[in-house]
Scaffold this motif. Structure first.
Motif, short mmCIF file in Angstrom:
data_model
loop_
_atom_site.label_atom_id
_atom_site.label_comp_id
_atom_site.label_asym_id
_atom_site.label_seq_id
_atom_site.Cartn_x
_atom_site.Cartn_y
_atom_site.Cartn_z
N UNK A 127 37.33 39.16 44.34
CA UNK A 127 37.68 37.96 43.67
C UNK A 127 38.48 38.34 42.49
N UNK A 128 38.71 39.62 42.14
CA UNK A 128 39.36 40.04 40.87
C UNK A 128 40.65 40.58 41.36
N UNK A 129 41.82 40.10 40.58
CA UNK A 129 42.98 40.33 40.80
C UNK A 129 43.20 41.91 40.97
N UNK A 130 42.77 42.67 40.29
CA UNK A 130 43.09 44.21 40.18
C UNK A 130 42.12 44.63 41.08
N UNK A 131 41.04 44.19 41.26
CA UNK A 131 40.20 44.80 42.29
C UNK A 131 40.80 44.64 43.86
N UNK A 132 41.37 43.53 43.94
CA UNK A 132 42.17 42.93 44.99
C UNK A 132 43.13 44.20 45.32
N UNK A 133 44.07 44.52 44.22
CA UNK A 133 45.09 45.24 44.32
C UNK A 133 44.83 46.66 44.72
N UNK A 134 43.64 47.17 44.11
CA UNK A 134 43.18 48.50 44.21
C UNK A 134 42.72 48.59 45.92
N UNK A 135 42.13 47.72 46.46
CA UNK A 135 41.61 47.85 47.80
C UNK A 135 42.97 47.68 48.87
N UNK A 136 43.73 46.76 48.18
CA UNK A 136 44.90 46.39 49.20
C UNK A 136 46.05 47.43 49.52
N UNK A 137 46.15 48.13 48.23
CA UNK A 137 46.99 49.28 48.45
C UNK A 137 46.31 50.66 48.77
N UNK A 138 45.07 50.89 48.30
CA UNK A 138 44.20 52.02 49.02
C UNK A 138 44.10 51.98 50.25
N UNK A 139 43.95 50.87 50.93
CA UNK A 139 43.59 50.68 52.11
C UNK A 139 44.55 51.15 53.09
#
Lengths: 515, 682
Positions: A127-139
């Protein structure tokens, strides 16, 4: 609600499993992986059953401040819930698919998969923009490793392509995220979903996110990484790539592009429609001439995901709900199709269609499952493929009959390439002695096929179980993008009679098109 | 009426058991379960039909399960029974039960019998879902379900490339129609806000005078909706343009042809138009279109039927042609006539196909009528059945006395077309009468070629194989080559090649007998209910029943009433002369009118045309988009181009390749650092 932080636990379980797998031998690692994914599946079912349909928009929320402004913030709505359920459902199948076929560096392999599960769930729960980004890219990193290390002969090229496309999108998206966080003063996704960015800014923000999501979907013409990635990936890699990773693009549109930039979405809708129908026609035709089973299914994925974008950018209820159902269905069906390919690949070690033929004779039960998944891919009513496709196309018909007409040709072309595949692989006479000697499904394969088949039929006959949790959230989104909805070209008008007179005979509630 | 649940779902359960059990279950249990289920369904269906005939039954809707709920779009699984459904119930379950029984004999030597019977039952389930649908989407479910079963059964002998090609063609061509059907459903939902059939039909009159946007133009609302839906019907019912799959579908086993490609599935389009008749009544343009397509198909298919030599293909084109009759009947407003012809046609056409199957069975899988001849003495019961079917399809009968089934229904259709009084009605009448002439000709041609004249069996490869195999066994047993050669020489003169056709077993003859009864009496017995002034009572609003048209039909000129009988006799006379008296005539005709003959023999070159216009270009485009689009342009200028640039810049691809992952991680890291700096700076 549930008494413990279930989302964090769901992230933690595969992570712990990954660490254990990393230091284990092959046999232990796969057991650990199976156990971890099954535990996560059970947790996913708990999540689903405890989800309060019609309750708060965001449930199972967790919040821990990590450092100023960057928070460990999790929570799901119905849309995220269904995608998480899809993920945890497919993961044990992937482990099963790798059971015998992965021999080298197995510990690392299972660790990569489990780590990827953590990140994928994280994408949908963040639910946090950067948390999302990290998960999204690291995935993508584990996926990249899976293709690059355990892939086929041409794996380096495939992983390079995969990486290059993705890189382009993610850089632009990151810049956009900085700008948004700065402008809105928050990184909280639910807040941002209700934040009205200036129309000017929406345009370029939309394009920045679009660059990332369009590649992930993938949309034509930035789709060429997908066939190569699928062809080179091991079976389980293909299953998860088609099943979950492609859904991150669609999820991105639903979570970011549409609610955060509704005006820009409306502005760019014709472009999205154009790219989508181009994808339906072009990639379907390409699928028709493929000689490689995985490439064929990969191209068909592009065509199916185009139905998702068409439905999303119809901005109405049926379009949005249909797109979600297409995503869930495609996740299961294309995963199942890649699995079906994997089953025979494991036996003959080739993806060349001509090397098979006549499998209905020596593998009748395999033929049956393959038929079911083929029909689901074609969108036969009664299977999951139909419901979403029907709703999405109906949704777009409300906005443009022309786009609907072209997009619906996908049902003809889809039938053509899938049946052509089925005919060459399963029907015909037994031309190749080695293919004719292949045994039918074993216990492990049955155990993977049956849940997938059950899910396909369940979603086809009673999709309410899957739509109900999302209904309220789709409603919120529909209201949010209402301003974006174009005036449809298929509205009813009244010639000689006054509208009132017609409304009286038709019943006022029925005249949806007139409004 | 919970019986309807058993009627519909018993075949499904049987199909699942037989299909999953497959060879583990064994042939006999599979056959018992599926055939048993069908006889149960059939036994429960007739009382429902009789109740509607007696006028003491009401429309019922049995809810099963919710299906889809999305915003204001709502539809459920439900089984609706009204008069129209009741008619279809008895047609479907009766023919299906008989075909199941017949298949015990016909398929007795096939190793894949469980699969075959599972498909047959699955088909029946889907067809029943179609006819009991009370919303358009469930109708579409049945529509596609029968399509799947048809696909599987056409390709049942999947080792044969021709069967696989035919199966695929059937599915894909049908999908072209389905495109229209789906768009039609979308349009209906847009206009009415529902897909519930009763609601749509109730509110259809409100469409008068409205227009709808479609593809950027504006058209009359009802016209657009009806034509889109009708395109679906054209696909399923093999009407002109979308008919090419039906003749090829004869690759399937003959019982399949009888059940699916004659009696039931292909009539689904007619059923759909009748079911939605109040909607179609709103658009004269759409009705004219239906009439035109129906009339054109009935003529076109009949012309082809006159030249085909494969017994099943003759009957297939005949089916196509008869479906045309049903459509133009509906087009001119005689929905009752269309349904009645559907009803009688189901019996006599199933009979003709099963009869043909019996001939094929007797002739060791030979299907070419040129190699038949003189069979009536060998298989007399089949001969009688086929004759009954032929009398029925050609419409033999005397007014007010007795007629075979087709007499009542076909004559009613032709009279209705004339009585309609419109130009398009007359057009349909003219083509319909001419097609009746052709029907009579090709039907009797089939009978004469098959059952009369001298045997011509010795030219058939199938028969030669059969005889050779039998003699081969003899050789093996007796080591008596001399005798064998002598015998062969003997038979060569009488054209039999020493082959002895046998009459089919009882389980094939019983269905033939039952269907013969239908072909003989179905018209006579049921005409009053379907087609009289009081029929409005029978239909109870299940379709639009036009009393005026019926009245006008009684007042058509005498020559209109006599025309069908006249052309029927003419066709019989020509066939008799050409195939019994002066048997050199057909060959002379071919010599004289070679072009026309080849045009008809090659089915008006539709397959060649479609291959050139659709199939080849699609394949070519696919390769073009792949090689030129994806690989040539997108990859060259996209990833590969970037790679080259990067490689040049870093002067060495080797270093780069191992560097991908690190550079990826680096970008991530940069991002993270950026995020953190922003947080701190804030």
């Amino acid at each position: 609600m549930i008494g413990f932080p279930i989302l964090s636990l769901m992230l933690l379980v595969p992570l712990v499993g990954a660490v254990i797998s990393l230091v284990s031998d092959r046999k232990t690692a796969r057991l650990v992986a199976l156990a971890a994914t099954l535990v996560d599946f059970v947790l996913g079912v708990l999540l689903w059953t405890h989800y309060d349909i019609g309750g708060a928009q965001w449930q199972f929320r967790e919040h821990a401040a990590v450092f100023a402004g960057f928070d460990w913030k999790l929570g799901i709505d119905g849309i995220a819930l269904m995608l998480i359920v899809l993920t945890v459902f497919l993961m044990p199948v992937c482990i099963g698919a790798s059971w015998n076929s992965i021999e080298k560096r197995a510990g690392e392999y299972y660790a990569a998969f489990l780590f990827m599960e953590t990140l994928m769930i994280g994408v949908f729960a963040a639910q946090d923009l950067f948390l999302f980004y990290i998960m999204f890219e690291a995935g993508l990193i584990p996926m990249y490793l899976i293709i690059g290390i355990w892939g086929g002969a041409n794996r380096i090229y495939a992983s390079y392509k995969f990486f290059l496309y993705t890189l382009l999108g993610s850089v632009l998206m990151l810049i956009a995220m900085f700008w948004m966080a700065n402008a809105a003063g928050t990184t909280d996704i639910p807040t941002l979903m209700e934040y009205d960015f200036p129309p000017q800014a929406q345009t370029w923000l939309f394009l920045a996110f679009f660059a990332s999501f369009a590649v992930k979907m993938p949309m034509w013409p930035v789709h060429t990484w997908l066939p190569d990635a699928h062809v080179q990936a091991p079976t389980a890699g293909s299953v998860i790539l088609a099943g979950v990773l492609l859904k991150m693009g669609g999820y991105g549109f639903i979570r970011f592009s549409l609610p955060m930039f509704p005006i820009a979405s409306a502005h760019f809708a014709p472009m999205v429609w154009g790219l989508s129908i181009a994808a339906v026609v072009i990639t379907s035709l390409i699928a028709l001439v493929q000689n490689d089973m995985k490439k064929l299914i990969a191209y068909s994925s592009v065509a199916h995901m185009a139905i998702v974008t068409v439905g999303l950018f119809a901005f109405n209820r049926q379009g949005l709900e249909g797109s979600m159902v297409v995503m869930l269905s495609h996740g299961i069906v294309s995963g199942a199709l890649f699995l079906a390919v994997g089953v025979i690949y494991d036996r003959l070690h080739t993806r060349e269609i001509v090397r098979y033929g006549g499998l209905a004779i020596n593998m009748p039960y395999y033929a049956l499952f393959f038929l079911l998944f083929t029909m689901a891919s074609i969108g036969l009513p009664g299977t999951s493929g139909f419901v979403g496709e029907f709703l999405s196309l109906l949704g777009i018909y409300k906005e443009s009959s022309l786009i609907a007409l072209v997009a619906t040709t996908g049902i003809i072309l889809g039938a053509a390439y899938m049946l052509y595949l089925y005919r060459r692989v399963v029907f015909g006479d037994q031309k190749n002695a080695d293919a004719a000697a292949m045994p039918d499904l074993d216990f492990r394969e049955w155990a993977m096929m049956v849940p997938l088949a059950a899910a396909v039929l369940w979603m086809g006959v009673y999709p309410e179980s899957f739509i109900a949790p999302m209904r309220k959230d789709i409603g919120t989104l529909e209201a949010r993008v209402a301003i974006a909805r174009p005036k449809g070209d298929a509205d009813v008008k009244f010639g000689g009679k006054t509208p009132a007179a017609v409304a009286a005979t038709l019943g006022s509630a029925q005249l949806k098109g007139a409004k | 009426m919970s019986h309807i649940l058993i009627i519909v779902f018993a075949p499904l359960v049987a199909a699942i058991i037989a299909g999953l059990g497959n060879k583990r279950l064994g042939a006999v249990p599979s056959k018992l379960i599926t055939t048993g289920a069908l006889f149960v369904s059939c036994a429960l269906s007739w009382p429902i039909f009789l109740a509607f005939l007696g006028g003491h039954a009401e429309t019922t809707v049995t809810p099963v399960l919710n299906w889809v709920h999305s915003g204001d779009l709502n539809f459920a699984w439900a089984l609706q029974v009204d008069t129209l459904t009741a008619v279809m119930l008895v047609v479907v379950t009766s023919v299906s039960a008989l075909v199941h029984l017949y298949s015990w004999g016909y398929m007795s030597e096939d190793p894949d019998q469980p699969r075959f019977f599972a498909y047959l039952s699955l088909f029946t389930f889907a067809m029943l879902m179609l006819v009991t649908a009370n919303n358009l989407v469930q109708m579409f479910f049945g529509w596609e379900g029968v399509g799947l079963a048809s696909y599987l059964l056409i390709g049942f002998w999947f080792r044969k490339p021709s069967a696989n090609a035919a199966a695929m063609k059937a599915f894909v061509v049908n999908r072209v129609g389905d495109l229209g059907f789906m768009l039609g459903i979308f349009g209906v939902f847009l206009v009415f806000g529902t897909v519930s059939i009763p609601v749509i039909l109730h509110e259809a009159p409100g469409l008068a005078g409205t227009t709808i946007g479609f593809l950027g133009f504006r058209f009359d609302t009802a016209t657009v909706l009806c034509i889109l839906l009708f395109i679906g019907a054209m696909g399923k019912s093999a009407q002109l343009g979308l008919h090419t799959w039906l003749p090829d579908a004869m690759e399937g086993p003959t019982p399949v042809s009888a059940l699916i490609h004659a009696a039931t599935m292909v009539t689904a389009g007619v059923f759909m138009v009748c079911r939605l008749s109040p909607l179609f009544e709103q658009s004269q343009t759409a009705l004219n279109f239906v009439t035109f397509i129906g009339a054109a198909t009935c003529f076109f298919a009949a012309t082809i039927g006159t030249t085909q030599t494969d017994i099943k293909r003759v009957i297939a084109y005949s089916t196509c042609s008869q479906l045309g009759y049903m459509f133009f009947a509906a087009g001119v407003g005689a929905y009752g006539g269309a349904m009645f012809h559907l009803f009688t046609h189901a019996f006599f056409k199933a009979l003709l196909f099963l009869g043909a199957g019996s001939v094929i069975h007797a002739m060791h899988h030979e299907q070419d009528m040129r190699y038949y001849g003189g069979l009536w003495k060998k298989i007399p019961l089949t001969f009688i059945a086929m004759t009954a079917g032929t009398l029925a399809i050609t419409g033999v009968g005397i007014d007010d006395v007795f007629g075979f089934a087709g007499f009542y229904s076909k004559d009613a259709i032709l009279e209705a077309a004339y009585a309609r009084g419109t130009d398009i009605g007359l057009f349909a009448f003219a083509l319909g009468v001419f097609a009746a002439l052709l029907t009579s000709f090709y039907s009797w041609r089939l009978v004469f070629l098959t059952f009369f004249g001298k045997p011509r069996w010795d030219q058939s490869e199938h028969i030669q194989h059969a005889v050779h195999d039998a003699h081969g066994h003899d050789d093996h047993a007796h080591h008596d080559h001399g005798h064998d050669g002598h015998a062969h020489h003997d038979h060569a003169s009488d054209g039999t090649a020493g082959y002895h056709p046998h009459e089919s077993p009882l389980n094939m003859l019983v269905p033939l007998g039952v269907l013969s009864l239908g072909a003989v009496f179905a018209g006579f017995v049921f005409a009053p209910q379907f087609l009289s002034e009081g029929s409005g009572e029978f239909w109870k609003g299940a379709l639009v029943f036009n009393e005026h048209l019926l009245h006008a039909m009684h007042h058509v000129p005498g020559w209109v009433k006599l025309a069908p009988a006249g052309v029927m006799l003419t066709g019989l006379a020509i066939a008799y002369y050409a195939y019994m008296v002066n048997t050199a005539l057909p060959a002379a005709f071919v010599r004289q009118f070679g072009f026309l003959y080849r045009f008809l023999l090659n089915k008006w070159y539709f397959d060649e045309l479609y291959d050139a216009v659709f199939v080849r270009p699609a394949m070519w485009l696919g390769r073009f988009f792949w090689n030129v689009g994806d690989i040539g342009i997108i990859d060259t200028f996209g990833p590969n181009g970037v790679a080259k640039v990067v490689a040049l810049a870093s002067r060495g691809a080797v270093r780069l390749q191992s560097g991908y992952l690190y550079s990826y991680a680096l970008v991530m890291l940069v991002g993270l650092v950026g995020a953190i700096s922003w947080v701190i700076a804030r």
